[in-house]
Design a protein around this motif. Sequence first.
Motif, PDB file in Angstrom:
ATOM      1  N   VAL A 167      -7.827  -1.353 -13.812  1.00  0.00           N
ATOM      2  CA  VAL A 167      -6.783  -1.282 -14.730  1.00  0.00           C
ATOM      3  C   VAL A 167      -6.524   0.285 -15.003  1.00  0.00           C
ATOM      4  CG1 VAL A 167      -5.641  -2.121 -16.713  1.00  0.00           C
ATOM      5  CG2 VAL A 167      -6.976  -3.616 -15.362  1.00  0.00           C
ATOM      6  N   GLU A 168      -5.249   0.770 -14.856  1.00  0.00           N
ATOM      7  CA  GLU A 168      -5.257   2.026 -15.027  1.00  0.00           C
ATOM      8  C   GLU A 168      -4.867   2.562 -16.566  1.00  0.00           C
ATOM      9  OE1 GLU A 168      -5.721   4.408 -12.738  1.00  0.00           O
ATOM     10  OE2 GLU A 168      -5.543   3.462 -10.852  1.00  0.00           O
ATOM     11  N   ASN A 169      -4.753   3.774 -17.041  1.00  0.00           N
ATOM     12  CA  ASN A 169      -4.278   4.055 -18.233  1.00  0.00           C
ATOM     13  C   ASN A 169      -5.419   3.812 -19.092  1.00  0.00           C
ATOM     14  OD1 ASN A 169      -2.569   5.376 -20.284  1.00  0.00           O
ATOM     15  ND2 ASN A 169      -1.764   3.463 -20.666  1.00  0.00           N
TER      16      ASN A 169
ATOM     17  N   LYS B  75       0.718  -1.170   0.160  1.00  0.00           N
ATOM     18  CA  LYS B  75      -0.012   0.002  -0.022  1.00  0.00           C
ATOM     19  C   LYS B  75       0.889   1.372  -0.036  1.00  0.00           C
ATOM     20  CE  LYS B  75      -3.112  -1.270   3.173  1.00  0.00           C
ATOM     21  NZ  LYS B  75      -3.881  -1.425   4.464  1.00  0.00           N
ATOM     22  N   ASN B  76       0.452   2.424  -0.904  1.00  0.00           N
ATOM     23  CA  ASN B  76       1.167   3.605  -0.801  1.00  0.00           C
ATOM     24  C   ASN B  76       0.500   4.448   0.536  1.00  0.00           C
ATOM     25  OD1 ASN B  76      -1.038   4.956  -1.877  1.00  0.00           O
ATOM     26  ND2 ASN B  76      -0.134   5.250  -3.813  1.00  0.00           N
ATOM     27  N   GLU B  77       1.140   5.548   0.523  1.00  0.00           N
ATOM     28  CA  GLU B  77       0.734   6.456   1.705  1.00  0.00           C
ATOM     29  C   GLU B  77      -0.825   6.935   1.360  1.00  0.00           C
ATOM     30  OE1 GLU B  77       3.412   9.579   1.414  1.00  0.00           O
ATOM     31  OE2 GLU B  77       4.901   8.556   1.975  1.00  0.00           O
ATOM     32  N   THR B  78      -1.199   6.712   0.580  1.00  0.00           N
ATOM     33  CA  THR B  78      -2.900   7.182   0.433  1.00  0.00           C
ATOM     34  C   THR B  78      -3.616   5.893   0.375  1.00  0.00           C
ATOM     35  OG1 THR B  78      -2.174   7.652  -1.719  1.00  0.00           O
ATOM     36  CG2 THR B  78      -3.085   9.469  -0.403  1.00  0.00           C
ATOM     37  N   GLY B  79      -2.881   4.830   0.645  1.00  0.00           N
ATOM     38  CA  GLY B  79      -3.698   3.661   0.910  1.00  0.00           C
ATOM     39  C   GLY B  79      -4.034   2.604  -0.485  1.00  0.00           C
ATOM     40  N   TYR B  80      -3.211   3.055  -1.578  1.00  0.00           N
ATOM     41  CA  TYR B  80      -3.340   2.045  -2.943  1.00  0.00           C
ATOM     42  C   TYR B  80      -2.418   1.227  -2.886  1.00  0.00           C
ATOM     43  CZ  TYR B  80      -7.061   5.193  -4.358  1.00  0.00           C
ATOM     44  OH  TYR B  80      -8.543   5.797  -4.545  1.00  0.00           O
ATOM     45  N   TYR B  81      -2.777  -0.074  -3.448  1.00  0.00           N
ATOM     46  CA  TYR B  81      -1.638  -0.925  -3.992  1.00  0.00           C
ATOM     47  C   TYR B  81      -1.666  -0.472  -5.484  1.00  0.00           C
ATOM     48  CZ  TYR B  81      -2.912  -3.663  -0.064  1.00  0.00           C
ATOM     49  OH  TYR B  81      -3.163  -3.982   1.211  1.00  0.00           O
ATOM     50  N   ASN B  82      -0.366  -0.422  -6.062  1.00  0.00           N
ATOM     51  CA  ASN B  82      -0.236   0.083  -7.331  1.00  0.00           C
ATOM     52  C   ASN B  82       0.554  -1.335  -8.305  1.00  0.00           C
ATOM     53  OD1 ASN B  82      -1.243   2.656  -8.074  1.00  0.00           O
ATOM     54  ND2 ASN B  82       0.094   3.114  -6.508  1.00  0.00           N
ATOM     55  N   LEU B  83      -0.296  -2.018  -8.797  1.00  0.00           N
ATOM     56  CA  LEU B  83       0.484  -3.269  -9.196  1.00  0.00           C
ATOM     57  C   LEU B  83       0.795  -2.965 -10.830  1.00  0.00           C
ATOM     58  CD1 LEU B  83       0.274  -6.599  -9.245  1.00  0.00           C
ATOM     59  CD2 LEU B  83      -1.971  -6.562 -10.310  1.00  0.00           C
TER      60      LEU B  83
ATOM     61  N   TYR C 153       0.941  -3.644 -18.288  1.00  0.00           N
ATOM     62  CA  TYR C 153      -0.285  -2.912 -17.520  1.00  0.00           C
ATOM     63  C   TYR C 153       0.131  -2.470 -16.200  1.00  0.00           C
ATOM     64  CZ  TYR C 153      -2.931  -4.708 -21.610  1.00  0.00           C
ATOM     65  OH  TYR C 153      -3.227  -5.264 -22.894  1.00  0.00           O
ATOM     66  N   ARG C 154      -0.888  -1.461 -15.685  1.00  0.00           N
ATOM     67  CA  ARG C 154      -0.750  -1.142 -14.208  1.00  0.00           C
ATOM     68  C   ARG C 154      -1.992  -1.117 -13.679  1.00  0.00           C
ATOM     69  NH1 ARG C 154      -0.931   4.204 -12.208  1.00  0.00           N
ATOM     70  NH2 ARG C 154      -0.643   5.152 -14.177  1.00  0.00           N
ATOM     71  N   ALA C 155      -2.188  -1.334 -12.524  1.00  0.00           N
ATOM     72  CA  ALA C 155      -3.541  -1.473 -12.035  1.00  0.00           C
ATOM     73  C   ALA C 155      -3.492  -1.052 -10.519  1.00  0.00           C
ATOM     74  CB  ALA C 155      -4.386  -2.865 -11.966  1.00  0.00           C
ATOM     75  N   SER C 156      -4.704  -0.317  -9.876  1.00  0.00           N
ATOM     76  CA  SER C 156      -4.648  -0.130  -8.670  1.00  0.00           C
ATOM     77  C   SER C 156      -5.952  -0.572  -7.985  1.00  0.00           C
ATOM     78  CB  SER C 156      -4.768   1.482  -8.479  1.00  0.00           C
ATOM     79  OG  SER C 156      -5.821   1.998  -8.790  1.00  0.00           O
ATOM     80  N   SER C 157      -5.679  -0.740  -6.532  1.00  0.00           N
ATOM     81  CA  SER C 157      -6.836  -1.328  -5.812  1.00  0.00           C
ATOM     82  C   SER C 157      -6.704  -0.764  -4.265  1.00  0.00           C
ATOM     83  CB  SER C 157      -6.641  -2.921  -5.478  1.00  0.00           C
ATOM     84  OG  SER C 157      -7.563  -3.303  -4.730  1.00  0.00           O
TER      85      SER C 157
HETATM   86  C1  LIG Z   1      -0.992   6.085  -4.410  1.00  0.00           C
HETATM   87  O1  LIG Z   1      -1.667   5.412  -5.472  1.00  0.00           O
HETATM   88  C2  LIG Z   1      -2.889   6.127  -6.194  1.00  0.00           C
HETATM   89  C3  LIG Z   1      -3.443   5.390  -7.205  1.00  0.00           C
HETATM   90  O2  LIG Z   1      -2.457   5.014  -8.085  1.00  0.00           O
HETATM   91  C4  LIG Z   1      -2.301   7.435  -6.742  1.00  0.00           C
HETATM   92  O3  LIG Z   1      -3.627   8.057  -7.184  1.00  0.00           O
HETATM   93  C5  LIG Z   1      -1.757   8.058  -5.446  1.00  0.00           C
HETATM   94  O4  LIG Z   1      -1.155   9.497  -5.739  1.00  0.00           O
HETATM   95  C6  LIG Z   1      -0.680   7.304  -4.983  1.00  0.00           C
HETATM   96  N1  LIG Z   1      -0.215   8.118  -3.528  1.00  0.00           N
HETATM   97  C7  LIG Z   1       1.147   8.350  -3.352  1.00  0.00           C
HETATM   98  C8  LIG Z   1       1.316   9.210  -2.081  1.00  0.00           C
HETATM   99  O5  LIG Z   1       1.896   8.200  -4.170  1.00  0.00           O
END
Ligand SMILES: *[C@@H]1O[C@H](CO)[C@@H](O)[C@H](O)[C@H]1NC(C)=O
Length: 318
Positions: A265-267, A228-236, A251-255
Motif C-alpha cells: 500500500v503506497e503513500n 502492468k505498467n512499462e516497468t512491470g508494476y500493477y498500480n491498484l 488508497y493506492r497499492a502496487s505489486s
Molecule cells: C510503474 O509503477 C511503479 C509503482 O507505482 C512506479 O514506481 C513506476 O514509476 C511506474 N512506471 C511507469 C513507467 O510509469
Amino acid sequence: MIRTSLLLLCIALSTHGINAEEWTKLPDPVLTAAHDYEQNCVCEPLVMSDQGTNKYRMYYRSGWGTTAVGVAFSDDGKTWERYENNPITPPGDGLGGMQPWVTNDTSSSGFWYLFTTHPDWTSGVTIRRSTDGLTNWEVVENNLSSPDGVHTYFGNRVMWKEDDLWCLLQEVGDMKGGVWEIFLYTSKDLKDWAVRRNGKPYVELQRSANSMYGGPSFETFNGQVVGKNETGYYNLYYHAGSDGNLPTDIYRASSVDVVGGEWTVENGGEAILMHSGNENKFDYDQVADPSRINDMIFYDGDNNVNATCAIGMSKKKT
Ligand SMILES: *[C@@H]1O[C@H](CO)[C@@H](O)[C@H](O)[C@H]1NC(C)=O
Ligand SMILES: *[C@@H]1O[C@H](CO)[C@@H](O)[C@H](O)[C@H]1NC(C)=O
Ligand SMILES: *[C@@H]1O[C@H](CO)[C@@H](O)[C@H](O)[C@H]1NC(C)=O
Ligand SMILES: *[C@@H]1O[C@H](CO)[C@@H](O)[C@H](O)[C@H]1NC(C)=O
C-alpha cells in the motif's frame, strides 16, 4: 458504493482533512443524479478516453435500488453530458446495472464487454457484449461464482487482458459477519472462470481489522485499462474501510505479481482521498470506486444514511 440495508454496520464519523498528500478534490461533484431512474444516485464511474471524439467517456451506475448503466462524455472531466440514449441497459431488466465495468479490448473478439453485478447480489456477474460499447448488448453466459462458499455477495471489479488470459480482480463480500474483500479470477474465454490464489483474498490491502477493501481499478491509457505498467508494476486504486464496511477512503497499492505476490500500500499506507464526514457534503461516509485517468481520479461520494451518491473528481497536485 455499497447498499445500506445490507451494510450499515458501524458508521464512525471522521474529522480527517480532505486530502492526504498528492490529490486535490473538487469541492462539488462533476455528475449528480438528474433523472427519476437515477434515484438520487449516480456512482461507480469508469472513465476512459473516447478516441474517436477526443473526449472522455464515463460508464457509471444509475440508481440506488433499481439500477442501470449510464454513459456520459466530457472534454475536460469537469462538465459531463449524458449519452442521448441513456441508460444503455434498461432499469430493472433483471440483469443488473451495478458496478459496471467495461472493456474496450476488442483485439480477440471484436466485442466490447460489460460486466455488472446481478441484482440479487449473489448470482454472480452478468456479462454482456456489444460491437460499439453502447447498443445491442447480448448476454454471455458465465460461471463466475463464490471464491470460497463464504464470500457470496458480488461487488466492484477490474478486468484486463494479459497474454491470452482475461484477469479479474473482483470484490466479493461475506455478509454473515465478514466484510468485502478482493479476489483474483482468470478466464480464457470470459465464460469459464477459475478463482486463483487458492481462493484467498489479498488481506494485505485491508487497512483496519475486520474492515472491507474493494472497488479495485487500474489506470486507463488510450481508452484501455492497463494492468502492468512499462516497468512491470500493477498500480491498484481501491477503497477500504477503517471500521467495518463504512466509512471508506481511497488508497493506492502496487505489486509486481498479482498471482503469487503481494500488494504494497503506497503513500505510507495512508489514504490518498478521504471521505468528508460532513453530512452537508456529497461524500459524507464514503469515497469509493476510484477510476484513474491522466491526472484525474473519478470516484463516487456517498451518503449511505440518506441513500444519495454523486460522482466526484480529484486532480493530481503538480
Ligand atoms: C510503474 O509503477 C511503479 C509503482 O507505482 C512506479 O514506481 C513506476 O514509476 C511506474 N512506471 C511507469 C513507467 O510509469
Ligand atoms: C477503444 O480502443 C481502441 C483501440 O485502442 C481505440 O481505437 C478506440 O478509440 C477505443 N474507443 C473508445 C471509445 O475508447
Ligand atoms: C467454471 O467452469 C470451469 C470448467 O468447467 C471450471 O474449471 C471452473 O472451476 C468453474 N468456475 C467456477 C468459479 O465455478
Ligand atoms: C438525512 O436526512 C435527514 C432529513 O433530511 C437529515 O435531517 C439528516 O441530517 C440527514 N443525515 C445525514 C447523515 O445526512
